[in-house]
Write a protein that holds these residues in place. Sequence first.
Motif, PDB file in Angstrom:
ATOM      1  N   MET A   1     -24.461  -6.836   6.042  1.00 17.94           N
ATOM      2  CA  MET A   1     -23.139  -6.455   6.978  1.00 17.94           C
ATOM      3  C   MET A   1     -22.334  -5.275   6.322  1.00 17.94           C
ATOM      4  SD  MET A   1     -20.098  -9.030   7.785  1.00 17.94           S
ATOM      5  CE  MET A   1     -18.885  -8.739   9.199  1.00 17.94           C
TER       6      MET A   1
ATOM      7  N   PRO B   1     -19.230  -3.508   5.145  1.00 19.03           N
ATOM      8  CA  PRO B   1     -17.808  -3.929   4.758  1.00 19.03           C
ATOM      9  C   PRO B   1     -16.737  -3.282   5.431  1.00 19.03           C
ATOM     10  CG  PRO B   1     -18.670  -2.800   2.997  1.00 19.03           C
ATOM     11  CD  PRO B   1     -19.870  -2.648   3.982  1.00 19.03           C
TER      12      PRO B   1
ATOM     13  N   THR C   1     -14.744  -5.065   8.263  1.00 16.02           N
ATOM     14  CA  THR C   1     -14.028  -5.956   7.666  1.00 16.02           C
ATOM     15  C   THR C   1     -12.824  -5.453   7.312  1.00 16.02           C
ATOM     16  OG1 THR C   1     -16.139  -6.813   6.901  1.00 16.02           O
ATOM     17  CG2 THR C   1     -14.129  -8.054   6.271  1.00 16.02           C
ATOM     18  N   ILE C   2     -12.822  -4.397   6.315  1.00 21.32           N
ATOM     19  CA  ILE C   2     -11.511  -3.776   6.049  1.00 21.32           C
ATOM     20  C   ILE C   2     -10.839  -3.421   7.181  1.00 21.32           C
ATOM     21  CG2 ILE C   2     -10.741  -1.700   4.613  1.00 21.32           C
ATOM     22  CD1 ILE C   2     -13.453  -1.891   3.140  1.00 21.32           C
TER      23      ILE C   2
ATOM     24  N   ILE D   1      -9.104  -6.148   8.448  1.00 23.31           N
ATOM     25  CA  ILE D   1      -8.041  -7.079   7.555  1.00 23.31           C
ATOM     26  C   ILE D   1      -6.810  -5.959   7.575  1.00 23.31           C
ATOM     27  CG2 ILE D   1      -7.228  -7.257   5.190  1.00 23.31           C
ATOM     28  CD1 ILE D   1     -10.349  -7.838   4.819  1.00 23.31           C
TER      29      ILE D   1
ATOM     30  N   PHE E   1      -3.099  -6.864   8.846  1.00 20.39           N
ATOM     31  CA  PHE E   1      -2.158  -6.667   7.987  1.00 20.39           C
ATOM     32  C   PHE E   1      -1.072  -5.739   8.918  1.00 20.39           C
ATOM     33  CE2 PHE E   1       0.118  -6.795   4.630  1.00 20.39           C
ATOM     34  CZ  PHE E   1       0.475  -5.527   3.835  1.00 20.39           C
TER      35      PHE E   1
ATOM     36  N   ALA F   1      33.036   4.758   5.147  1.00 22.93           N
ATOM     37  CA  ALA F   1      34.256   4.587   4.139  1.00 22.93           C
ATOM     38  C   ALA F   1      35.728   4.441   5.040  1.00 22.93           C
ATOM     39  CB  ALA F   1      34.329   6.010   3.279  1.00 22.93           C
TER      40      ALA F   1
ATOM     41  N   ILE G   1      38.616   1.576   8.353  1.00 22.53           N
ATOM     42  CA  ILE G   1      39.701   0.814   7.898  1.00 22.53           C
ATOM     43  C   ILE G   1      40.151  -0.338   8.888  1.00 22.53           C
ATOM     44  CG2 ILE G   1      41.771   0.735   6.683  1.00 22.53           C
ATOM     45  CD1 ILE G   1      39.587   1.637   4.658  1.00 22.53           C
TER      46      ILE G   1
ATOM     47  N   LYS H   1      36.206  -2.105   6.370  1.00 25.37           N
ATOM     48  CA  LYS H   1      36.922  -2.411   5.119  1.00 25.37           C
ATOM     49  C   LYS H   1      37.894  -3.529   5.899  1.00 25.37           C
ATOM     50  CE  LYS H   1      37.637  -1.513   0.310  1.00 25.37           C
ATOM     51  NZ  LYS H   1      37.662  -0.196  -0.467  1.00 25.37           N
TER      52      LYS H   1
END
Lengths: 340, 340
Positions: free
Chosen positions: B1, B3, B6-7, B10, B14, B68, B71, B189
């Motif tokens: 087979m 690879p 398969t990789i 995967i 992923f 920043a 306020i 803030k």
Amino acid sequence: MNPLPTIRLILKSFLSLLWFLFLSLAAVANARDTDSLPSWNSGPAKSAIVQFVKDVTKKGGPDFVPPAERIATFDNDGTLWCEQPMYVQLAFALDRVKAEAPAHPEWKTTEPFKSVLADDMKGVMASGEKGLVEMIMATHTGMTVEEFNQIAKYWLSLSKHPRFNRPYTELVYQPMLELLAFLRANGFKTYIVSGGGVEFMRPWTEKVYGVPPEQVIGSSIKMKYELVDGKPVLMRLPEIDFIDDKDGKPVGIQKFIGRRPIAAFGNSDGDYQMLQWTTGNNGPHFGLLVHHTDAKREYAYDRDSAFGRLDKALDEAPKNGWTVVDMKKDWKRVFPFDKP
Amino acid sequence: MNPLPTIRLILKSFLSLLWFLFLSLAAVANARDTDSLPSWNSGPAKSAIVQFVKDVTKKGGPDFVPPAERIATFDNDGTLWCEQPMYVQLAFALDRVKAEAPAHPEWKTTEPFKSVLADDMKGVMASGEKGLVEMIMATHTGMTVEEFNQIAKYWLSLSKHPRFNRPYTELVYQPMLELLAFLRANGFKTYIVSGGGVEFMRPWTEKVYGVPPEQVIGSSIKMKYELVDGKPVLMRLPEIDFIDDKDGKPVGIQKFIGRRPIAAFGNSDGDYQMLQWTTGNNGPHFGLLVHHTDAKREYAYDRDSAFGRLDKALDEAPKNGWTVVDMKKDWKRVFPFDKP
């Protein structure tokens, strides 16, 4: 071919990669840590700073301080920027008197203005605190806060230091800039607590020191809220509101922060009470004085100086456990423009 | 087979997993966004808040405001917590007079103390501002800041609201707690700007509102730094330092923050100038008034109230573009202990 070993191989490679990344990051973090104060020479001052920060940030350690309570206060004149041959704000006031003199013919015959216009610094200083306050009232009030901020900013953008021939905002101490950043990187909130006028500093402290306006505490004059042509403004009145110097510094700290600092940095007897208040608590604390010992790169002065007099605080530093920075010995560079 | 497939498989899995995680996180973030104000009913008030926050946080948008400068200032009494049947701090002062009366036999015959000791609220109020100031001076000064904070904290831990029979710190408005958190989650803030005493609030605002002591602005009395038995303390003096109410609010904001807010929240004519100052700038801004319209769940009051009088500010709200919250209509819950 069985796919499993391939998957295992890929997973293993992936985990190795992650581990490698982790180690690299750790190494970088570590390198950054030992390099946070590159303009400080090795010695007791640098060691004391690094050790204190290590102690208060060590989770579970006996001296751990939660981030919210990591308050550090810095004097400005002589601690963060140059205060010789005179306070920058005094140079500003003198220039403002000259600029506004045409509208005030009476200044030609009344002190301290007469001396200012004659470039007679001895005469100006002879008018004492009363004369200085009069000069501040005449030049720092009667306009809106916004207008004053513009005037201060504009003046700073044009004016240069008589000896170094550079804008005053470049005459800041590189080692102290690193110290401010180092503390902030370790969860500290850094404040300026200065005898200087708060609105003279606010327009530029964020850019120069990384300290935002709301973390600047200073002396102030009274303000009045009013409508001018239907638009709200804050007018600056010719009346002192608060003097943030000597025993005014702990008061200012309580007024504005409402917490006791765990670290304080100064350079003169005007900072004595701030250091005493900061290092007089039961928990971990740190006090530091910058001693100006370097006539070549900056200035050398202490007990007899008209600006930034350092006498009692220097004498009592050892007893109080305050770190004294010997500028000449402890600082690799003084200003950012010095060669490293 | 081979690879490779398969990789590829995967890798594809992923990537799908990453995509799935991303979508889930986005969904969660989105859900959180629309759910940040669960105690606010849909309506113009809620929409105006959400739209304003969207506008000022949209990078590249015409109303974007850098974090920043975000306020936001909040009044306390009547805006964040209940101010009826009287200001909590007044209840505190009355209790303190009673507690300290044994050491002051002269109070039996002098106003406003005589009325306080006779539980005659009409008499107390008849003594006017002068009487109230006298009572504050007698009960809020003459001790260190630390001692006063302890006294205030202790009193708050024991005292209960006469109608709701719960600690005052539970009588905070759930929708406003959500609003504070929503603004902070969007880079704001948040400050308290109250006519109340700053040191009366600081011991508990962080726990109750998530507002740290250094973001609490209030009325204050003068302090003196001194050594008692060799230990530094800040003594509270019987002298008013600053009244943070009405046209004092914009002044307090400039003194302590040094920036103009872009959002302000109040509930009475005492907040008029703060809202005027905040919404009188050229950039994006937001003003809001809480109108107490809910006698059943809380109180209904405005123009004739002794505490938290809302008259001029209510009249001028539409003209000024201020959002008016109709408590009864706009709030699903009033207090955290109300059923959702």
